[in-house]
Design an enzyme around this catalytic site. Structure first.
Site, PDB file in Angstrom:
ATOM      1  N   ASP A   1      -9.392  -1.307   6.162  1.00 47.78           N
ATOM      2  CA  ASP A   1      -8.683  -0.090   5.785  1.00 47.78           C
ATOM      3  C   ASP A   1      -8.756   0.136   4.281  1.00 47.78           C
ATOM      4  O   ASP A   1      -7.746   0.378   3.625  1.00 47.78           O
ATOM      5  CB  ASP A   1      -7.236  -0.148   6.278  1.00 47.78           C
ATOM      6  CG  ASP A   1      -6.612   1.250   6.409  1.00 47.78           C
ATOM      7  OD1 ASP A   1      -7.373   2.244   6.357  1.00 47.78           O
ATOM      8  OD2 ASP A   1      -5.390   1.350   6.550  1.00 47.78           O
TER       9      ASP A   1
ATOM     10  N   GLY B   1       4.949   4.138   4.396  1.00 42.40           N
ATOM     11  CA  GLY B   1       3.683   4.022   5.113  1.00 42.40           C
ATOM     12  C   GLY B   1       3.923   4.052   6.602  1.00 42.40           C
ATOM     13  O   GLY B   1       5.058   4.221   7.038  1.00 42.40           O
ATOM     14  N   GLY B   2       2.870   3.880   7.352  1.00 44.75           N
ATOM     15  CA  GLY B   2       2.996   3.861   8.797  1.00 44.75           C
ATOM     16  C   GLY B   2       3.934   2.748   9.233  1.00 44.75           C
ATOM     17  O   GLY B   2       4.644   2.847  10.217  1.00 44.75           O
ATOM     18  N   PHE B   3       3.941   1.709   8.464  1.00 43.11           N
ATOM     19  CA  PHE B   3       4.720   0.530   8.807  1.00 43.11           C
ATOM     20  C   PHE B   3       6.197   0.721   8.494  1.00 43.11           C
ATOM     21  O   PHE B   3       7.062   0.214   9.191  1.00 43.11           O
ATOM     22  CB  PHE B   3       4.139  -0.627   8.001  1.00 43.11           C
ATOM     23  CG  PHE B   3       4.759  -1.963   8.277  1.00 43.11           C
ATOM     24  CD1 PHE B   3       4.331  -2.709   9.357  1.00 43.11           C
ATOM     25  CD2 PHE B   3       5.749  -2.463   7.451  1.00 43.11           C
ATOM     26  CE1 PHE B   3       4.891  -3.951   9.605  1.00 43.11           C
ATOM     27  CE2 PHE B   3       6.306  -3.714   7.701  1.00 43.11           C
ATOM     28  CZ  PHE B   3       5.874  -4.455   8.783  1.00 43.11           C
ATOM     29  N   GLY B   4       6.490   1.450   7.432  1.00 46.15           N
ATOM     30  CA  GLY B   4       7.889   1.647   7.064  1.00 46.15           C
ATOM     31  C   GLY B   4       8.036   1.959   5.577  1.00 46.15           C
ATOM     32  O   GLY B   4       7.074   2.291   4.905  1.00 46.15           O
TER      33      GLY B   4
ATOM     34  N   ILE C   1       9.843   3.301  -3.178  1.00 43.88           N
ATOM     35  CA  ILE C   1       8.681   3.656  -3.986  1.00 43.88           C
ATOM     36  C   ILE C   1       7.515   4.073  -3.117  1.00 43.88           C
ATOM     37  O   ILE C   1       6.453   4.437  -3.612  1.00 43.88           O
ATOM     38  CB  ILE C   1       8.244   2.484  -4.906  1.00 43.88           C
ATOM     39  CG1 ILE C   1       8.129   1.193  -4.100  1.00 43.88           C
ATOM     40  CG2 ILE C   1       9.228   2.318  -6.043  1.00 43.88           C
ATOM     41  CD1 ILE C   1       7.558   0.037  -4.901  1.00 43.88           C
ATOM     42  N   GLY C   2       7.673   4.028  -1.817  1.00 40.18           N
ATOM     43  CA  GLY C   2       6.556   4.454  -0.975  1.00 40.18           C
ATOM     44  C   GLY C   2       6.959   4.432   0.478  1.00 40.18           C
ATOM     45  O   GLY C   2       8.020   3.940   0.859  1.00 40.18           O
TER      46      GLY C   2
END
Ligand code: NAG
Ligand code: NAG
Ligand code: NAG
Ligand code: NAG
Ligand code: NAG
Ligand code: NAG
Length: 826
Positions: A616, A501-504, A498-499
């Site tokens: 953030d 990000g920079g993290f994974g 579902i998404g």
């Protein structure tokens, strides 16, 4: 952009030409372990370990293993391995007329064959008496590189299985001499808070390469490097990308005696750099370019080698800049013209020794010096190498004794790390007596990112592991077994993503008890993953609030970093504002979402878990549940501000472009007012339904904060609101809302309201919207249309509201508004 690519391309061609003048090591051992044949790897021949004459293998029992099902891209070198089931060693006969300093590379590429699953092995490696790897587990392709000075005629590299696995392995070994001035004893400066002193006896240490970065350039492989090294680009380490601009030279560097040589770093490193991006209008004045390098060990000494070559100045003595390491001054007023005996484009390097900080990061910054001519302000950096100083020595003697020694090493190492952790906790206490930071999880301290041929990966060394994880925060109660997460996400089914990000990746999942969850799985390559992972757990395990997304659990088995959150049906606020298929939100919904997130932030800043700065805030980090209740998410960058009210110099300017508080960026001082600034940007985003930064728009419109402020100051904010809202907003409400956002965006933190004030003002705006007969009037001049009270109580300071974590306030003026909110908000 295109010309830059062209430059890089022609540079590639140039560097191909220059590789031919390659260096010939006196000692050069390239072993293909566990194989009968020789194989070529990056144009070098690796010889079967049983066939190389000057190397002897002493192993009571060893197995040559061959991968029967190699993956298609796996080099032949990695398709065999030697497995040791008892202590075993390779002995290399070193020619004494060599230089002494050698590079040792160990290649580990696990596969499964016969009864051995190489990824499950666990072992120690000792070279020349130095414990290089301890309790090492190569779960993935890993390359370990060391630089050591060999005094004797024999170099012994010993592999000792430890723990249950019962075996060790290696796929390939390189040992070769490097020029004798590669590492020198004097000349390295120790950078710390106590000023700068010389760091002595560098060559008595073994150095382990952690990062090797071609700043401003492309990835370089062993093909492109004189010593067959791999260099990776710096982009992933830049703290604030728009601050830097690439520079590319068209001519080969002008190597000079006394400076760097091609063996120190190849041409390609010196022919590219990052310099200050002074074209960017959003960055007026002076600033630093900063890189954060996670090194995996806390408070450990590292050699930081910085490479410079002035490829940006038209003439000598124009470029002066300062170099900082970990925010300490490392070199003031650096004038490359002086270091290079008055030559332009001449490579030099500087060595520093610095300790990683308490989150395992080494920070490097370059910025303008006071000596700069105002029109010539600049600062550059061409390359960075970070090497850990390995210093555990004295592991010789017989097998039994040695095990004891290794144990001692373990305990001692563990004790050391424990002491460091304890010291940092003490420091945190000292700094902030009320609320100590939770101790960092020492257990996870051994994550070292190192880029291997091909892909970057994290290596986990459980060096000196002390399991102090059951700390005061009771994190462990939130642990979720990996198998449960696999089940919940149908083994990370791609259709459940579902998404990203920079993290994974983020997956939708359903736990055994039918709770819907969002599962965020860190990728091993995500460099900054670990500190953010830990921060997120430590922050979210302590706080619960209706308007903060809650952490259901986490998992860190099998080198996984997984966070499990409550599932937020409607996803990020941003998706409901622009650029998606969702129907537009009504003005009232938007106000309620702003109020909800302000409440969450207010709680974060002042609530029971006092003094957390999010760092953030943006519309993608505000999530909506099925009833459009807003929850603030993503606490990976947050800091529990130890000295919120004092001047706290931050150790990391982080955040998202377009939302970043300019004052924080300028002064690197972190306060809760930085969140207020970012929130102000979100307020305008909600009103105007456009991104914080939209590079496709006309210049004056690119930055939402600047553009909206211009209209707000002219009193014509209504001209730029989301067309879907036209006719919905009462002028008095818009006025209050606009003023609130404007205050949030004040240049100086002291002039900005607190989140409590923002919350109060937004609730007030909602009340103006809800009450009274006043009709929205298109095109009316809003000046003079004001509700009288709002001019009397601008940013009331009667903010004594406290939030009990349920999202309901318990007292004071805003009570009435809060009630209004909590009844209708869900
Ligand atoms: C590195 O070497 C490879 C193979 O020779 C070549 O394709 C590549 O362009 C080179 N890169 C640079 C930056 O020199
Ligand atoms: C591998 O190389 C070594 C040294 O060059 C040579 O002695 C040996 O015969 C080679 N082995 C094979 C199988 O080609
Ligand atoms: C070192 O000695 C070997 C013979 O033992 C010789 O072949 C080699 O050229 C010498 N190297 C140097 C750098 O003197
Ligand atoms: C440097 O190391 C050598 C031996 O390794 C030792 O004798 C000497 O005392 C050391 N010097 C310093 C300043 O530590
Ligand atoms: C300024 O920074 C923004 C944000 O990354 C970037 O998109 C833009 O290209 C930069 N402008 C210049 C002139 O470099
Ligand atoms: C650059 O960073 C250093 C260390 O954090 C700081 O002292 C200095 O003020 C910064 N310079 C600028 C121009 O921001």
């Amino acid at each position: 952009m295109d010309t830059q690519r062209l430059h890089l391309f022609s540079l590639t061609l140039l560097s191909l030409l220059y590789i031919s003048t390659s260096f010939l090591p006196t000692n050069n051992f390239l072993l293909n372990c566990g194989s009968r044949g020789n194989t070529s790897f990056y144009n070098r021949i690796f010889i079967a370990d049983s066939a190389k004459r000057s190397v002897s293998l002493s192993a009571e029992r060893s197995v040559s293993l061959t991968d029967r099902n190699p993956s298609p891209n796996s080099p032949i070198l990695y398709q065999t391995a030697r497995v040791f089931t008892t202590d075993s060693s390779y002995k290399f006969n070193i020619k004494k007329n060599g230089t002494g300093t050698h590079l040792v590379r160990l290649h580990f590429s696990p596969f499964q064959a016969q009864n051995f699953n190489l990824a499950s092995s666990r072992f120690n490696v000792v070279a020349d008496g130095f414990l290089l790897l301890s309790g090492f587990n190569a779960y993935n392709l890993l390359l370990k590189e060391y630089i050591l000075k060999i005094d004797g005629e024999v170099l012994e590299i010993k592999f000792s299985p430890v723990g249950d696995s019962g075996f060790a392995f290696v796929n390939a070994i390189e040992v070769f001499s490097v020029p004798k001035d590669y590492i020198i004893d004097d000349g390295a400066k120790l950078v710390s808070g106590d000023g700068i002193e010389e760091y002595k006896n560098l060559t008595s240490r073994v150095l382990e390469t952690i990062h090797r970065i071609n700043v401003g350039g492309l990835k370089l492989t062993p093909f492109n490097d004189t010593l067959w090294r791999t260099w990776i680009p710096d982009d992933g380490f830049l703290v604030f990308k728009p601050a830097a601009k690439r520079a590319v030279a068209t001519h080969v560097p002008n190597y000079q005696n006394g400076g760097a040589t091609r063996e120190i770093a190849p041409d390609s490193v010196y022919m590219t750099a990052q310099q200050m991006n002074r074209d960017n209008l959003t960055l007026n004045g002076w600033f630093n370019i900063t890189w954060d390098f996670p090194v995996g060990s806390l408070g450990a000494p590292h050699l930081v080698r910085l490479h410079f070559c002035d490829i940006v100045s038209p003439a000598l003595n124009l470029l002066y800049f300062n170099v900082y390491i970990n925010d300490y001054s490392a070199y003031r007023d650096l004038d490359l013209s002086m270091l290079t005996y008055h030559a332009l484009s001449s490579p030099v390097y500087l060595d520093f020794v610095a300790h990683s900080d308490d989150s395992g990061v080494v920070r490097v910054s370059v910025g303008p010096s006071d000596l700069s001519t105002p029109s010539k302000i600049n600062a550059i950096l061409n390359g960075v190498e970070i090497m850990r100083l390995v210093n555990l020595k004295g592991l010789h003697a017989g097998s039994k004794r040695k095990n004891v020694w290794i144990l001692v090493g373990f305990i001692f190492g563990g004790f050391l790390i424990f002491c460091l952790a304890a010291a940092s906790v003490l420091l945190a206490f000292k700094c902030k007596k009320k609320k100590p930071k939770p101790p960092r999880r020492v257990e996870s301290a051994g994550w070292t990112p190192l880029c291997v041929y091909g892909a970057s990966s994290y290596s986990r060394m459980s060096e000196g592991t002390v399991t102090t994880s059951q700390g005061p925060n009771g994190y462990h109660s939130l642990r979720i077994p990996f198998v449960d997460i696999q089940t919940a996400t149908n083994n990370f089914d791609k259709s459940l993503i579902i998404g990203m990000g920079g993290f994974g990746m983020v997956y939708k999942g359903v736990l055994k008890d039918n709770t819907k969850v969002a599962v965020k799985r860190g990728v091993r390559g995500s460099r900054q993953g670990l500190p953010e992972f830990q921060t997120e757990i430590s922050v979210l395990s302590k706080i619960r609030h209706l308007h903060l997304v809650s952490l259901v659990g986490y998992c860190e088995e099998q080198s996984e970093m997984i966070l499990v959150y409550e599932y937020m049906e409607k996803g990020p606020l941003k998706n409901h504002l622009y650029g998606s298929k969702y129907p537009p939100l009504s003005w009232k919904q938007r106000l309620e979402i702003c109020i909800g997130s302000a409440r969450g932030l207010h709680y974060l800043h002042t609530g029971s878990a006092q003094g957390i700065i999010h760092r953030d805030i943006k519309s993608t980090n505000i999530l909506l549940d099925e009833n459009y209740v807003a929850k603030v998410a993503d606490f990976g960058l947050s800091r529990s501000g130890p000295c919120l009210n004092e001047t706290h110099v931050s150790t990391g300017v982080k955040g998202s472009f377009g939302y970043l508080d300019p004052e924080y960026f300028r002064r690197q001082q972190l306060t809760d007012k930085s969140d207020v600034y970012s929130f102000g940007v979100v307020l305008f985003e909600v009103l105007c339904a456009r991104p914080a930064v939209d590079p496709l728009l006309a210049r004056e419109q690119v930055n939402l904060a600047e553009w909206a402020m211009q209209w707000q100051k002219k009193g014509m904010l209504r001209k730029i609101i989301d067309p879907h809202l036209v006719g919905q907003i009462k002028p008095s409400c818009l006025k209050k809302y606009g003023e609130t956002a404007e205050k949030c965006l004040a240049d100086y933190g002291v002039d900005r309201p607190t989140m409590g004030d923002v919350l109060w003002n937004l609730e007030y705006a909602l009340q103006l919207q809800e009450s009274g007969p006043e009709e929205p009037r298109e095109g009316s001049n809003m000046n003079g249309m004001d509700c009288p009270t709002s001019s009397v109580t601008p940013f009331s300071n009667a903010r004594t509201e406290r939030d009990d974590g349920t999202g309901c306030s318990d007292l004071t003026t805003s009570d009435v508004f809060s009630q209004l909110m909590t009844n209708e908000g869900r």
